[in-house]
Scaffold this motif. Structure first.
Motif, PDB file in Angstrom:
ATOM      1  N   ARG A 226       0.916  -1.250   0.036  1.00  0.00           N
ATOM      2  CA  ARG A 226      -0.018   0.036   0.003  1.00  0.00           C
ATOM      3  C   ARG A 226       0.886   1.220  -0.029  1.00  0.00           C
ATOM      4  O   ARG A 226       2.216   1.085   0.189  1.00  0.00           O
ATOM      5  CB  ARG A 226      -0.930  -0.030   1.265  1.00  0.00           C
ATOM      6  CG  ARG A 226      -2.061  -0.989   1.246  1.00  0.00           C
ATOM      7  CD  ARG A 226      -3.057  -0.654   0.149  1.00  0.00           C
ATOM      8  NE  ARG A 226      -4.196  -1.716   0.653  1.00  0.00           N
ATOM      9  CZ  ARG A 226      -4.205  -2.674   0.043  1.00  0.00           C
ATOM     10  NH1 ARG A 226      -3.306  -3.297  -0.668  1.00  0.00           N
ATOM     11  NH2 ARG A 226      -5.113  -3.518   0.577  1.00  0.00           N
ATOM     12  N   ARG A 229       2.656   0.854   3.080  1.00  0.00           N
ATOM     13  CA  ARG A 229       3.324  -0.452   3.337  1.00  0.00           C
ATOM     14  C   ARG A 229       4.346  -0.973   2.406  1.00  0.00           C
ATOM     15  O   ARG A 229       3.699  -1.356   1.287  1.00  0.00           O
ATOM     16  CB  ARG A 229       2.035  -1.434   3.468  1.00  0.00           C
ATOM     17  CG  ARG A 229       1.322  -1.503   4.926  1.00  0.00           C
ATOM     18  CD  ARG A 229       0.134  -2.299   4.907  1.00  0.00           C
ATOM     19  NE  ARG A 229       0.000  -3.146   4.060  1.00  0.00           N
ATOM     20  CZ  ARG A 229      -1.499  -3.712   3.791  1.00  0.00           C
ATOM     21  NH1 ARG A 229      -2.458  -3.272   4.373  1.00  0.00           N
ATOM     22  NH2 ARG A 229      -1.560  -4.769   2.840  1.00  0.00           N
ATOM     23  N   SER A 548       2.875   8.861   0.767  1.00  0.00           N
ATOM     24  CA  SER A 548       3.580   7.560   0.604  1.00  0.00           C
ATOM     25  C   SER A 548       4.903   7.324   1.291  1.00  0.00           C
ATOM     26  O   SER A 548       5.773   8.283   1.159  1.00  0.00           O
ATOM     27  CB  SER A 548       3.574   7.164  -1.004  1.00  0.00           C
ATOM     28  OG  SER A 548       4.331   6.117  -1.096  1.00  0.00           O
ATOM     29  N   GLN A 559       4.050  -1.740  -6.394  1.00  0.00           N
ATOM     30  CA  GLN A 559       3.036  -2.469  -5.773  1.00  0.00           C
ATOM     31  C   GLN A 559       3.082  -3.979  -6.254  1.00  0.00           C
ATOM     32  O   GLN A 559       2.611  -4.881  -5.205  1.00  0.00           O
ATOM     33  CB  GLN A 559       1.735  -2.003  -6.564  1.00  0.00           C
ATOM     34  CG  GLN A 559       0.533  -2.145  -5.711  1.00  0.00           C
ATOM     35  CD  GLN A 559      -0.759  -1.543  -6.070  1.00  0.00           C
ATOM     36  OE1 GLN A 559      -1.095  -1.395  -7.034  1.00  0.00           O
ATOM     37  NE2 GLN A 559      -1.309  -0.791  -4.949  1.00  0.00           N
TER      38      GLN A 559
END
Length: 592
Positions: A226, A229, A548, A559
Motif C-alpha cells: 500500500r 506499506r 506515501s 505495488q
RNA sequence: GGCCCGGUAGCUCAGUUGGUUAGAGCGCUAGCCUGUCACGCUAGAGGUCGAGGGUUCGAGCCCCUUCCGGGUCGCCA
C-alpha cells in the motif's frame, strides 16, 4: 583540487575568499562570451560565472558542460551587483567567479529533469532512482529521516537503552504476516524466515539481562503493498524490563516530544491524550482515530428499534447496531450525487447501504422518508443535535461493519470539507485493546497483538470463561489518524503464558515446537517487561506531509513488490537452485 | 483474487463523430548573444500512439485479450 565548501553553505564571510565547490550542473545559461552555471549539491545551488574575456581557456572548457555533468570549480566568491541579485535563491546575493574548472564526469541527457515537484511519472523515477534521489525534495526527505533516526538513538541512549542487533536469518513463526523465506543450503529442505519484527529476540534480551534495548532495524512482511506499506520497512524497536504501561508510555512521550522539537521545531505537549479502545471504536469507528476533528459517531440503536424501519430494527435485533454521524452544515454542500458517493464509501467497507437525512428549514429530505414519522425524526434530531443544514448519515449492521463504514465516512467528509487544519500534530495513545479476537475462518480465538501480550490484571479472571472480554496491556501511538507505533507489556509468568496458549488453541506440544526457545528462556527468571516499536518510515512520511512511504525510502518497491531499478526479484541459475535443493513447479515459463 | 484510474516525441500533455502527412510546451542538437537565473533569438532532429488480436473502405479513438504503473478492498499478530 579539494572541496572547501558545499554549494549553499557559503556565507557572507566567505566573500572575497578562494573556495572550491564540486557538484552537478543544474543549469547552464550560455550568453556567448559569458557563461553561468547553476551548480548543485545536497546543500543547494550556487551560481558559477565563467568569463571568456578574462579566462578564455577556462571558458572554452566550461561551455562543454551539460545538465548533470559533475564539475569542480575553484575561484573567488563575490557579491553580485544589486541588479543581479536573485531573491528566490538561498545563495542569490553571491556567485563564484571561476578561476579553475574541471569536468570530473560527463552525463548523458537525463531522462527527466532534476527538480522539485517533478512531473515525471513513478515508473521513470523509480527506474532511475539514483537520479530521482538528486531532487532537492528527496534529499530533504532522507535528511529528515536521518535526523529522526539520530534523535531516536540519542534519546534512547541517554535514557539508558543499549542498541543491540538481532538476527535477520531466523525461524518462521506461525500467525501474523506471511514470512519471507530463505532456503538453507546446508540443511536441505529447511528454511530461515526474515523477521517480521525482532519481537521474540528483544524479549530474550530482557531475559538476558539487558534491561533496556533499542534497535533501528529492517522488518519483512510478505503481504500486499500500500502507499504506507512496503515489504521491507524499518522499525525503531525498543523493550524495557521492570516496567508497566505508564513507564513505556512515559519514555516514549519524552522521545516524541524531543523528536518533534529537534526534527520539526514543533512543540507537542505531553502527556498525550489516551483513549481506551472501546471508546475509540464507539466514538470514532476506528482503533486509530483521527481526533483532529469531530464528526463523532452516535449510537441510535434504541431509537432504531422502534422506528418501524425494518432495515434499522432488523440490524439491532440481529445483535448489531444503528449508528450515525451528523455532518454539520453539509446538507446544502452535498449534492444527491455526492451523497451517493458517500454511500459507495460505506459499501467499500461492507455496509449494505447508507441511510441519510438532510435537515432544512422547511423540513427534511431523506433516503428513507416514508419510514420517518414525526416522532422518529424528532428522536434522531434530538439525539444527533441536528439543526437545519445538517446531513445525518446512518449505517445499520453488525458493529464491526458499522464502525468501519462510519469511521471511514467521517474521514471522507473531513477531507472533502476541509475540516483538518494543516500543521496540526495530534498524538494519541489508544489503550486497553482486546487481548483476543475471533478468527472467522478458523473459528477460534487468536491474539490481536501477539500471543505474548499480557492481559490486564483486572480481566485475568475472564481469560478462560469469557476470552472476548479480556483487555490487554497493549497500546498504539496514533498520529493524525495513522498508527505510527504499538506495543505491549508482555507475559512473564509461565502459567499465564500456558493459559494464553490454551485459549488460542495451541497444545503444549505446538507451543513448544513454535516458541520453545522463548518458553525455555522464561523458565529461568524472567523480568516483567514490555516495549514498543515505531514505523520509522511512516513517522518520517507524516512529518514531511507526504502520503506515501516511498518518499522516505531511498530504494522502494512498487505495488508488485518489485524494484524497478534492479529488476528484483528475478530468476536465478539452475545451479543456484540445485545447491538449495529447490525444484520449481507451477511457474509459467517465459519465452527464453 | 475483486473494483477503480492511467499508458500518445526524451519529459509533461492535447488529439473533435472513426477520416489527408499525429500536434504543443519543455528538453535535446547547431548557430548567434557580456549579467543570466523559466535567459533570449534563429534553425533542426525527434513517434512501434504500452503489446497482440478484432470490427471497419479506413483505428491514437470502438471491441477483446494482455503487459506495466497507481489507488483501494481482501490481506497486513
Amino acid at each position: 583540487m579539494k572541496r572547501t565548501h558545499r554549494c549553499a553553505e557559503v556565507t557572507a564571510a566567505d566573500v572575497g575568499h578562494d573556495i572550491t565547490v564540486m557538484g552537478w550542473v543544474q543549469k547552464r545559461r550560455d550568453l556567448g562570451a559569458l557563461l553561468f552555471i547553476a551548480l548543485r549539491d545536497r546543500s543547494g545551488i550556487l551560481q558559477v560565472v565563467v568569463n571568456s574575456e578574462t579566462h578564455a581557456e577556462l571558458h572554452e572548457k566550461a561551455v562543454q558542460v551539460r545538465s548533470e555533468f559533475v564539475v569542480a570549480v575553484r575561484g573567488k566568491l563575490a557579491n553580485r551587483d544589486a541588479s543581479a541579485v536573485n531573491a528566490n535563491m538561498e545563495t542569490g546575493t553571491v556567485e563564484l567567479v571561476a578561476e579553475e574548472f574541471r569536468i570530473l564526469s560527463k552525463s548523458e541527457t537525463p531522462p527527466f529533469h532534476i527538480e522539485d515537484n517533478s512531473s515525471a511519472n513513478d515508473v521513470l523515477r523509480l527506474k532511475h532512482r539514483f537520479l530521482d534521489l538528486r531532487r532537492p525534495d528527496m534529499q530533504r526527505n532522507l535528511m529528515l529521516r536521518h535526523r529522526l533516526a539520530k534523535c531516536a538513538r540519542d534519546h534512547f541512549h541517554d535514557a539508558g537503552f543499549l542498541e543491540i542487533e538481532t538476527p535477520m536469518l531466523t525461524k518462521s513463526t506461525p500467525e501474523g504476516a506471511r514470512d519471507y523465506l530463505v532456503p538453507s543450503r546446508v540443511q536441505p529442505g529447511k528454511f530461515f524466515a526474515l523477521p517480521q519484527s525482532p519481537q521474540l529476540f528483544k524479549q530474550l534480551l530482557m531475559v538476558g539481562g539487558f534491561d533496556r534495548y533499542m534497535q533501528i532495524t529492517k522488518c519483512f512482511r510478505d503481504e500486499d503493498l500500500r502507499a504506507d506499506r512496503q515489504p521491507e520497512f524499518t522499525q525503531i524497536d525498543l523493550e524495557m524490563a521492570f516496567v508497566d504501561v505508564d513507564d513505556v508510555i512515559g519514555v516514549n512521550e519524552t522521545f516524541l516530544r524531543k523528536a518533534f522539537k529537534d526534527v520539526m521545531g514543533v512543540d507537542v505537549p505531553t502527556p498525550f491524550k489516551r483513549l481506551p479502545y472501546d471508546q475509540a471504536m464507539s466514538r470514532y469507528g476506528s482503533d486509530k482515530p483521527d481526533t483532529r476533528f469531530g464528526l463523532e459517531l452516535c449510537d441510535c440503536s434504541d431509537l432504531a428499534v422502534s422506528s418501524g424501519f425494518q432495515v434499522f430494527s432488523g440490524a439491532v435485533d440481529a445483535g448489531g447496531s444503528v449508528r450515525a454521524i451528523n455532518a454539520k452544515g453539509c446538507g446544502p454542500k452535498y449534492s444527491r450525487k455526492e451523497i451517493d458517493a458517500l454511500g459507495d464509501v460505506a459499501k467499500t467497507y461492507k455496509a449494505k447501504g447508507l441511510a441519510w437525512i438532510v435537515i432544512d428549514e422547511a423540513g427534511f429530505k431523506s433516503s428513507f422518508a416514508k419510514f420517518l414519522t414525526e416522532d422518529v425524526l424528532a428522536g434522531f434530531k434530538a439525539r444527533l443535535g441536528a439543526e437545519p443544514g445538517d446531513l445525518l448519515l446512518f449505517v445499520a449492521d453488525k458493529d464491526d461493519v458499522v464502525f468501519d463504514a462510519l469511521g471511514h465516512l467521517r474521514l471522507a467528509i473531513a477531507a472533502k470539507t476541509g475540516l483538518i487544519r494543516p500543521g496540526t500534530w495530534d498524538l494519541l495513545w489508544v489503550t486497553e485493546f482486546p487481548l483476543l479476537e475471533r478468527d472467522g475462518e478458523e473459528d477460534r480465538w487468536v491474539a490481536k497483538h501477539h500471543p505474548f501480550t499480557s492481559p490486564m490484571d483486572e480481566d485475568l479472571a475472564y481469560l478462560e470463561s469469557d476470552p472476548g472480554k479480556v483487555r490487554a496491556k497493549a497500546y498504539d501511538i496514533v498520529l493524525n489518524g495513522v498508527e505510527i507505533g504499538g506495543g505491549s507489556i508482555r507475559i512473564h509468568d509461565q502459567e499465564l503464558q500456558q493459559k494464553m496458549f490454551r485459549t488460542i488453541g495451541f497444545t503444549e506440544e505446538q507451543a513448544q515446537a513454535r516458541f520453545g526457545f522463548l518458553l525455555d528462556a522464561f523458565r529461568y527468571g524472567t523480568p516483567p517487561h514490555g516495549g514498543l516499536a515505531y514505523g520509522l518510515d511512516r513517522l518520517s512520511m507524516l512529518m514531511l506531509g507526504k502520503d506515501s512511504i516511498r518518499d522516505v525510502i531511498a530504494f522502494p518497491k512498487v505495488q508488485t513488490a518489485a524494484c524497478l531499478m534492479t529488476g528484483a526479484p528475478d530468476v536465478v541459475d539452475d545451479k543456484q537452485l540445485d545447491e538449495l535443493h529447490i525444484r520449481l513447479s507451477d511457474v509459467p515459463l517465459e519465452a527464453e
